[in-house]
Write a protein that holds these residues in place. Structure first.
Motif, PDB file in Angstrom:
ATOM      1  N   PHE A  66       0.755  -1.264  -0.042  1.00  0.00           N
ATOM      2  CA  PHE A  66      -0.124  -0.076   0.159  1.00  0.00           C
ATOM      3  C   PHE A  66       0.419   0.972   0.087  1.00  0.00           C
ATOM      4  CE2 PHE A  66      -2.145   3.454   2.256  1.00  0.00           C
ATOM      5  CZ  PHE A  66      -3.844   3.768   1.410  1.00  0.00           C
ATOM      6  N   LEU A  67       1.869   1.330   1.172  1.00  0.00           N
ATOM      7  CA  LEU A  67       2.606   2.649   0.745  1.00  0.00           C
ATOM      8  C   LEU A  67       3.883   2.330  -0.894  1.00  0.00           C
ATOM      9  CD1 LEU A  67       4.397   1.923   4.295  1.00  0.00           C
ATOM     10  CD2 LEU A  67       2.614   4.130   3.590  1.00  0.00           C
ATOM     11  N   CYS A  68       4.415   1.244  -1.421  1.00  0.00           N
ATOM     12  CA  CYS A  68       4.680   1.343  -2.396  1.00  0.00           C
ATOM     13  C   CYS A  68       3.366   2.614  -3.290  1.00  0.00           C
ATOM     14  CB  CYS A  68       5.176   0.351  -3.007  1.00  0.00           C
ATOM     15  SG  CYS A  68       6.723  -0.900  -2.114  1.00  0.00           S
ATOM     16  N   VAL A  69       2.229   1.659  -3.480  1.00  0.00           N
ATOM     17  CA  VAL A  69       1.471   2.347  -4.680  1.00  0.00           C
ATOM     18  C   VAL A  69       0.685   3.997  -4.424  1.00  0.00           C
ATOM     19  CG1 VAL A  69      -1.312   2.099  -5.267  1.00  0.00           C
ATOM     20  CG2 VAL A  69       0.923   0.225  -4.908  1.00  0.00           C
ATOM     21  N   PHE A  70       0.742   4.187  -3.247  1.00  0.00           N
ATOM     22  CA  PHE A  70       0.621   5.404  -2.890  1.00  0.00           C
ATOM     23  C   PHE A  70       1.663   6.339  -2.684  1.00  0.00           C
ATOM     24  CE2 PHE A  70       1.022   8.906   0.700  1.00  0.00           C
ATOM     25  CZ  PHE A  70      -0.775   9.586   0.056  1.00  0.00           C
ATOM     26  N   ALA A  71       2.918   6.040  -3.105  1.00  0.00           N
ATOM     27  CA  ALA A  71       3.586   7.051  -2.889  1.00  0.00           C
ATOM     28  C   ALA A  71       4.880   7.328  -3.923  1.00  0.00           C
ATOM     29  CB  ALA A  71       5.432   5.900  -2.518  1.00  0.00           C
ATOM     30  N   CYS A  72       3.962   5.554  -5.435  1.00  0.00           N
ATOM     31  CA  CYS A  72       4.045   5.976  -6.617  1.00  0.00           C
ATOM     32  C   CYS A  72       2.545   7.025  -7.284  1.00  0.00           C
ATOM     33  CB  CYS A  72       4.013   4.833  -7.408  1.00  0.00           C
ATOM     34  SG  CYS A  72       5.300   3.786  -7.344  1.00  0.00           S
ATOM     35  N   LEU A  73       1.905   6.795  -6.555  1.00  0.00           N
ATOM     36  CA  LEU A  73       1.092   7.930  -7.496  1.00  0.00           C
ATOM     37  C   LEU A  73       0.956   9.011  -6.190  1.00  0.00           C
ATOM     38  CD1 LEU A  73      -1.918   5.669  -5.937  1.00  0.00           C
ATOM     39  CD2 LEU A  73      -1.767   6.422  -8.390  1.00  0.00           C
ATOM     40  N   THR A  74       1.765   9.548  -5.987  1.00  0.00           N
ATOM     41  CA  THR A  74       2.354  11.331  -5.246  1.00  0.00           C
ATOM     42  C   THR A  74       3.418  11.788  -6.377  1.00  0.00           C
ATOM     43  OG1 THR A  74       3.337  10.522  -3.445  1.00  0.00           O
ATOM     44  CG2 THR A  74       0.930  10.847  -3.412  1.00  0.00           C
ATOM     45  N   VAL A  75       4.452  10.289  -5.655  1.00  0.00           N
ATOM     46  CA  VAL A  75       5.467  10.872  -6.868  1.00  0.00           C
ATOM     47  C   VAL A  75       5.184  11.323  -8.314  1.00  0.00           C
ATOM     48  CG1 VAL A  75       7.629  10.428  -7.006  1.00  0.00           C
ATOM     49  CG2 VAL A  75       6.814   9.902  -4.522  1.00  0.00           C
ATOM     50  N   PHE A  76       4.488   9.807  -9.200  1.00  0.00           N
ATOM     51  CA  PHE A  76       4.604  10.371 -10.624  1.00  0.00           C
ATOM     52  C   PHE A  76       3.180  11.104 -10.499  1.00  0.00           C
ATOM     53  CE2 PHE A  76       7.352   6.677  -9.336  1.00  0.00           C
ATOM     54  CZ  PHE A  76       8.216   7.411 -10.325  1.00  0.00           C
ATOM     55  N   PRO A  77       2.901  12.246 -11.186  1.00  0.00           N
ATOM     56  CA  PRO A  77       1.442  12.767 -11.230  1.00  0.00           C
ATOM     57  C   PRO A  77       0.944  11.990 -13.533  1.00  0.00           C
ATOM     58  CG  PRO A  77       3.555  14.406 -11.712  1.00  0.00           C
ATOM     59  CD  PRO A  77       4.264  13.350 -11.389  1.00  0.00           C
TER      60      PRO A  77
END
Length: 147
Positions: free
Chosen positions: A11-22
């Motif tokens: 979940f944290l990986c997916v969240f990080a990817c969604l917030t880092v890559f617009p």
């Protein structure tokens, strides 16, 4: 690692990817930005005012009507061409063609042609309107009809 820790890590990986890559975004261009001198909307066709065609089969004959009108302020000559096409195994082939050219702002044609029962037919209409030596052309195809 326990299953709960794996789920939290995922979940944290997916969240990080969604917030880092617009996410990519699309935006319509403002007319004033495209052409700063004019905010007026330009028509798609400058010389062709309208065009239409009608096609039906009755008593073994294909009945064809086509018309084009040019803009009254600019049109100097109009032409309408209609191709009657028959469906082969794969491709459409032209079996008859008509054309009408008139000086001024309109041209039309009305025609008929004997067709073979059981075959499928359609028409392809091409209209052209001239303004002096400049011209504008539009082509449209009817739905197919079985004779």
């Amino acid at each position: 690692m326990s299953i709960k820790k794996r789920i939290v890590a995922a979940f944290l990986c997916v969240f990080a990817c969604l917030t880092v890559f617009p996410a990519p975004q699309a935006q319509a261009a403002d007319a004033a930005v495209v052409n700063p001198q004019s905010s007026q909307v330009m028509p798609l066709m400058e010389y062709i005012y309208d065009a239409s065609h009608k096609f039906y089969i009755s008593d073994g004959a294909a009945m064809v009507y086509a018309r084009v009108r040019g803009n009254s302020s600019v049109a100097t000559k109009c032409k309408v061409t209609v191709e009657l096409q028959e469906k082969g195994l794969i491709f459409w082939s032209t079996v008859k063609s008509w054309s009408a050219t008139e000086s001024g702002r309109s041209a039309e044609l009305n025609a008929s042609y004997e067709v073979t029962s059981g075959k499928s037919y359609r028409i392809v209409t091409t209209v052209t309107v001239w303004s002096g030596s400049d011209s504008e052309t539009q082509t449209f195809t009817s739905d197919s009809i079985k004779a």
